[in-house]
Design an enzyme around this catalytic site. Structure first.
Site, PDB file in Angstrom:
ATOM      1  N   ASP A 172       8.092 -78.697  35.155  1.00  0.00           N
ATOM      2  CA  ASP A 172       8.356 -77.387  35.748  1.00  0.00           C
ATOM      3  C   ASP A 172       9.713 -77.430  36.465  1.00  0.00           C
ATOM      4  O   ASP A 172       9.991 -78.366  37.218  1.00  0.00           O
ATOM      5  CB  ASP A 172       7.230 -77.049  36.733  1.00  0.00           C
ATOM      6  CG  ASP A 172       7.301 -75.606  37.180  1.00  0.00           C
ATOM      7  OD1 ASP A 172       6.602 -74.771  36.566  1.00  0.00           O
ATOM      8  OD2 ASP A 172       8.068 -75.322  38.131  1.00  0.00           O
TER       9      ASP A 172
ATOM     10  N   ASN B 191      16.668 -67.433  39.626  1.00  0.00           N
ATOM     11  CA  ASN B 191      16.626 -66.081  39.069  1.00  0.00           C
ATOM     12  C   ASN B 191      17.107 -65.046  40.078  1.00  0.00           C
ATOM     13  O   ASN B 191      17.912 -64.169  39.743  1.00  0.00           O
ATOM     14  CB  ASN B 191      15.195 -65.733  38.647  1.00  0.00           C
ATOM     15  CG  ASN B 191      15.008 -65.898  37.143  1.00  0.00           C
ATOM     16  OD1 ASN B 191      15.983 -65.871  36.386  1.00  0.00           O
ATOM     17  ND2 ASN B 191      13.774 -66.066  36.724  1.00  0.00           N
TER      18      ASN B 191
ATOM     19  N   ASP C  52      17.632 -67.221  32.085  1.00  0.00           N
ATOM     20  CA  ASP C  52      17.309 -67.463  30.670  1.00  0.00           C
ATOM     21  C   ASP C  52      18.169 -68.588  30.102  1.00  0.00           C
ATOM     22  O   ASP C  52      17.708 -69.425  29.342  1.00  0.00           O
ATOM     23  CB  ASP C  52      17.530 -66.194  29.842  1.00  0.00           C
ATOM     24  CG  ASP C  52      16.414 -65.176  30.055  1.00  0.00           C
ATOM     25  OD1 ASP C  52      15.428 -65.533  30.739  1.00  0.00           O
ATOM     26  OD2 ASP C  52      16.540 -64.044  29.551  1.00  0.00           O
TER      27      ASP C  52
ATOM     28  N   GLU D 262       8.726 -71.018  33.488  1.00  0.00           N
ATOM     29  CA  GLU D 262       9.682 -72.124  33.589  1.00  0.00           C
ATOM     30  C   GLU D 262       8.957 -73.453  33.367  1.00  0.00           C
ATOM     31  O   GLU D 262       9.346 -74.482  33.890  1.00  0.00           O
ATOM     32  CB  GLU D 262      10.392 -72.094  34.947  1.00  0.00           C
ATOM     33  CG  GLU D 262       9.549 -72.473  36.154  1.00  0.00           C
ATOM     34  CD  GLU D 262       8.806 -71.293  36.786  1.00  0.00           C
ATOM     35  OE1 GLU D 262       8.518 -70.315  36.066  1.00  0.00           O
ATOM     36  OE2 GLU D 262       8.526 -71.361  37.991  1.00  0.00           O
TER      37      GLU D 262
END
Lengths: 297, 300
Positions: free
Chosen positions: A175, A183, A192, A218
């Site tokens: 992760d 973000n 992205d 993620e």
């Protein structure tokens, strides 16, 4: 009323050959008209056909005649010279004796050939579409990795096979740390790109028969085989250091890993164990890997 | 046809490689429909050619089973093999077929093996012998060809590319597994089931996928470079007239294969082991220095 009918008037090519030498012993006038050839003193059956048909004759028809004494409904192509090709349907039967003889009935099959061609085209088109859909349904659009569904399917199958063969396997959950902040700070397009770069790092540092997938926002999952405990640890550290070493999109990114190793435990169990280890790794401060061996008992 | 590989080329892990594991013995025996018969110290592993299955050896076996332990099998995708084990990618290449031979030799722990291969299986055998040279004694190649394509002027395999494209087309029209094959395509169940639902019992393969894949692997390949690498004694059996493997090809094999011996049988056709089994058995025994007794076949 007419009583003497000529067999030569039947619209089918009749050919008699020697089984082993394939020499044409007799053929009906219709066959010569069909193949647009003149009767010769000696000719072999293969001479009347295209090279592709000769291969089928030698590798399918002949073995079948030798094995079972007959061969039914084989589609072949007569080479009628000056690039004229005539699709025909052949049936053949062996009559044993010294020498063994083959009786052939060869009829033109232009319309059947056209129909087959249409079916072949249709099938090819369907096959390509089905394969494209198959790939789409298995792929994570953003990263090109396997998606969650395909991952579960592949991992379950391979883990079952590994269990039967006594091969150890390791399940990694990875992760990205503080992804939400990335973000929020840099925007979703940037996020992205981070995911894409992470996928690239993972594929570059694994082997071609490992399974690598993006299973959540993620979150990534890996399954590798033949992993002794130390080599699973090694791979986890190698992945973490590869991530640390290269700034992704100009910023430092880290990740946490939970890794469960086993040789008996089922897929669902490992998934849970790896997830729990990942949770622990996060709690211990992130940017680290926790690996544990589960014997499955 | 096989654009799958192109599409998934972008993916690193499109189809996980199941072949990475060692298989247990029972798996291989079932997968390849392995049958062991005969008596003897020396093992003859007989590999059928493209198109048919192990039954093509039934004429030759009676002449040899008194002297040898004979191992017969079907390649995955042929005969009564386990079609569930079929992989389009693996068997798109002769190396994939050679792995079947390697798996069988390892699963049965065969040593001192004479690989007897018909046609394309001669080359498949050569590939297998390179992977497990210590288990191989020698090779018998029945009507072999390292390459079916013409490369004029130095090599004439017998066929132009267009001929072989036409062959694939003809095969499409002859193998009518349509119903079995189309339905899963339409319903989108492409994986596994396509192959698993069909069990081939006919002598020659009519499975539209496996047969065509085998044909492509066979007829479009060029393994001439492999011949000089051979490390075992090789017996080359050749027909005087063979539409698939001409005398030119036989001589080419002889010239480029170290430790090889060529026997040209005065016969016609590509299936010497079916059409002239006794003659073939005598040459094989002579090659392997087995004294020939009066009266044959051994089964009589």
């Amino acid at each position: 009323m007419q009583t003497d009918f000529s067999l030569d008037d039947f619209p089918v090519g009749l050919v008699v050959t020697n089984l082993h030498s394939t020499e044409v012993l007799q053929a009906s006038p219709y066959f010569y008209r069909l193949s647009q050839q003149q009767p010769l003193t000696t000719s072999k059956l293969g001479q009347f056909f295209t090279p592709a048909s000769k291969i089928l004759l030698e590798s399918f028809v002949m073995p079948m005649l030798l094995h079972q004494g007959h061969c039914d409904e084989i589609q072949l192509t007569i080479d009628a010279g000056s690039s004229v090709r005539i699709p025909v349907l052949a049936n053949a039967r062996v009559v044993s004796g010294e020498p063994a003889i083959v009786y052939w009935a060869i009829s033109p099959s232009q319309q059947r050939d056209t129909l087959y061609q249409q079916l072949v085209d249709l099938r090819n088109d369907l096959e390509i579409r089905a394969e494209k859909l198959e790939v789409l349904s298995r792929t994570d659009e953003l990263t090109g990795l396997l998606n969650r569904r395909a991952f579960i399917q592949s991992a379950e199958t391979l883990i079952k096979q590994a269990q039967r063969s006594g091969v150890a396997y390791a399940f990694f959950m990875l992760d990205i740390d503080f992804f939400k902040q990335i973000n929020d700070q840099h925007g979703h397009a940037f996020g992205d790109q981070v995911l894409k770069d992470m996928a690239k790092i993972l594929t570059e540092n694994t082997r071609s028969n490992d399974i690598v997938a993006r299973v959540g926002g993620e979150e990534f999952a890996l399954v590798t085989f033949d992993q002794a405990e130390h080599s699973a640890n090694f791979l986890a550290e190698k992945l973490l250091s590869a991530i640390r070493q290269q700034p992704i999109q100009g910023i430092m990114v880290t990740a946490s890993i939970g890794c469960a190793i086993a040789s008996h435990a089922p897929f669902e169990q490992l998934y849970k164990d790896a997830d729990a280890l990942l949770y622990q790794a996060k709690h211990q401060g992130r940017n680290r890997a926790l690996c544990r061996l589960f014997d499955g008992s | 046809m096989f654009q799958f590989s192109l599409i998934v080329g972008a993916l690193k892990h499109p189809v996980p490689n199941i072949g990475a594991f060692m298989f247990v013995q029972e798996d291989i025996i079932t997968r390849n429909n392995v049958n062991v018969l005969g008596r003897g110290e020396q093992v003859l592993l007989m590999a059928h050619g493209f198109g048919c299955n192990q039954q093509m050896w039934r004429f030759l076996v009676p002449y040899l089973e008194g002297n040898f332990k004979i191992v017969l099998f079907d390649y995955v995708g042929s005969g009564s093999s386990d079609l569930g084990a079929y992989s389009k990618q693996k068997y798109a290449d002769l190396a994939g077929y050679s792995q079947d031979i390697v798996d069988i030799c390892q699963a049965l722990d065969l040593n001192n093996v004479v690989l007897v291969g018909h046609s394309v299986s001669s080359i498949i055998g050569l590939l297998a012998a390179q992977k497990i040279p210590e288990r191989i004694h020698s090779q018998v190649m029945v009507c072999p060809s390292p390459c079916f394509l013409n490369f004029p002027p130095e090599y004439m395999g017998g066929f132009n590319r267009e001929d072989l494209v036409e062959l694939i087309d003809l095969m499409d029209k002859n193998y009518i597994g349509w119903a079995n094959y189309l339905a899963p395509l339409v319903t989108g169940e492409l994986e596994g089931k396509v192959f698993a639902t069909e069990l081939t019992t006919s002598f020659c393969t009519t499975n539209p996928i496996t047969a065509k894949n085998f044909a492509k692997a066979t007829f479009f390949s060029d393994y001439r470079h492999l011949l000089p690498l051979n490390q075992h004694p090789v017996l080359l059996l050749q027909s005087e007239v063979d539409a698939l493997a001409s005398l030119f090809v036989g001589n080419y094999m002889l010239e480029h294969t170290p430790q090889s011996r060529l026997e040209v049988v005065s016969a016609r056709g590509h299936c010497l082991h079916m059409s002239h089994p006794e003659q073939i058995s005598l040459i094989i025994k002579d090659f392997l220095r087995i004294p020939v007794e009066a009266g044959s076949p051994d089964a009589d």
